[in-house]
Motif scaffolding. Structure first.
Motif, PDB file in Angstrom:
ATOM      1  N   TYR A  29       0.820  -1.199   0.000  1.00 42.09           N
ATOM      2  CA  TYR A  29       0.000   0.000   0.000  1.00 42.09           C
ATOM      3  C   TYR A  29       0.858   1.255   0.000  1.00 42.09           C
ATOM      4  N   TYR A  32       0.323   3.156   4.436  1.00 44.25           N
ATOM      5  CA  TYR A  32       0.380   1.945   5.244  1.00 44.25           C
ATOM      6  C   TYR A  32       0.656   2.263   6.710  1.00 44.25           C
ATOM      7  N   ASP A  97      -0.641  -3.206   7.119  1.00 46.29           N
ATOM      8  CA  ASP A  97      -2.005  -3.044   6.625  1.00 46.29           C
ATOM      9  C   ASP A  97      -2.139  -1.688   5.952  1.00 46.29           C
ATOM     10  N   PHE A  98      -3.207  -1.568   5.198  1.00 48.71           N
ATOM     11  CA  PHE A  98      -3.576  -0.285   4.604  1.00 48.71           C
ATOM     12  C   PHE A  98      -3.948   0.673   5.729  1.00 48.71           C
ATOM     13  N   TRP A  99      -3.516   1.925   5.596  1.00 46.16           N
ATOM     14  CA  TRP A  99      -3.803   2.957   6.575  1.00 46.16           C
ATOM     15  C   TRP A  99      -4.828   3.903   5.973  1.00 46.16           C
ATOM     16  N   GLY A 100      -6.074   3.766   6.431  1.00 47.29           N
ATOM     17  CA  GLY A 100      -7.156   4.573   5.894  1.00 47.29           C
ATOM     18  C   GLY A 100      -7.115   6.012   6.374  1.00 47.29           C
ATOM     19  N   PRO A 101      -7.773   6.908   5.625  1.00 52.18           N
ATOM     20  CA  PRO A 101      -7.720   8.344   5.953  1.00 52.18           C
ATOM     21  C   PRO A 101      -8.321   8.688   7.311  1.00 52.18           C
ATOM     22  N   ARG A 102      -9.198   7.842   7.831  1.00 55.52           N
ATOM     23  CA  ARG A 102      -9.817   8.139   9.131  1.00 55.52           C
ATOM     24  C   ARG A 102      -9.225   7.316  10.262  1.00 55.52           C
ATOM     25  N   GLU A 103      -8.150   6.586   9.959  1.00 57.82           N
ATOM     26  CA  GLU A 103      -7.560   5.714  10.961  1.00 57.82           C
ATOM     27  C   GLU A 103      -6.317   6.345  11.577  1.00 57.82           C
ATOM     28  N   CYS A 105      -2.678   5.352  13.058  1.00 56.48           N
ATOM     29  CA  CYS A 105      -1.671   4.285  13.127  1.00 56.48           C
ATOM     30  C   CYS A 105      -0.977   4.402  14.478  1.00 56.48           C
TER      31      CYS A 105
END
Length: 124
Positions: A29, A32, A97-103, A105
Motif C-alpha cells: 500500500y 500503510y 495493513d492499509f492505513w485509511g484516511p480516518r484511521e 496508526c
C-alpha cells in the motif's frame, strides 16, 4: 494481500543489539501502517512499535530510547534493538495493513496481515 516476512532474530547477551527486518511481499500500500509486536511464553502479545507511511512512529514505554523503528520507501521495515534486556526475549512479529484516511496508526491499530515471527533471546 500483503505477506510480511521477518528476519534478523537471534540470541544475544544482555546489553547487546539486534536488527530485525520485515519485508512485505504481495500487494503493498502507498498509505500503510506497519508495526512490530512481541510475545513471550505464557504472556499476551504486546505492541512494540509502529510506523506509518508519513514516517510517524509510536513506541511502547518499555522500549522507548532503546528500540528504533524505520521504514523508507521501497525498503524493508527495520527494528533496531539496543540495550537488550532478558525481558525483551520473545517471538517478534511484523504486521502491516492499509492505513485509511480516518484511521490512526498507533499501538492499538488492528492489523490484518502478520508474519510468522522471528525469535529474540536475551541471556542475562
Amino acid at each position: 494481500q500483503a505477506q510480511p516476512v521477518e528476519s534478523g532474530g537471534g540470541s544475544v547477551q544482555a546489553g547487546g543489539s539486534l536488527r530485525l527486518s520485515c519485508t512485505a511481499s504481495g500487494y503493498t500500500y502507498a498509505a500503510y501502517c506497519m508495526g512490530w509486536f512481541r510475545q513471550a511464553p505464557g504472556k499476551e502479545r504486546e505492541a512494540v512499535a509502529v510506523i506509518d507511511s508519513d514516517r510517524r512512529t509510536a513506541y511502547a514505554e518499555s522500549v522507548k530510547g532503546r528500540f528504533t523503528i524505520t521504514k523508507e520507501r521501497k525498503t524493508p521495515m527495520y527494528l533496531q534493538l539496543n540495550g537488550l534486556k532478558p525481558e525483551d526475549s520473545g517471538m517478534y512479529y511484523c504486521a502491516t495493513d492499509f492505513w485509511g484516511p480516518r484511521e490512526v496508526c498507533d499501538l492499538g491499530f488492528d492489523f490484518r496481515y502478520w508474519g510468522q515471527g522471528t525469535q529474540v533471546t536475551v541471556a542475562s
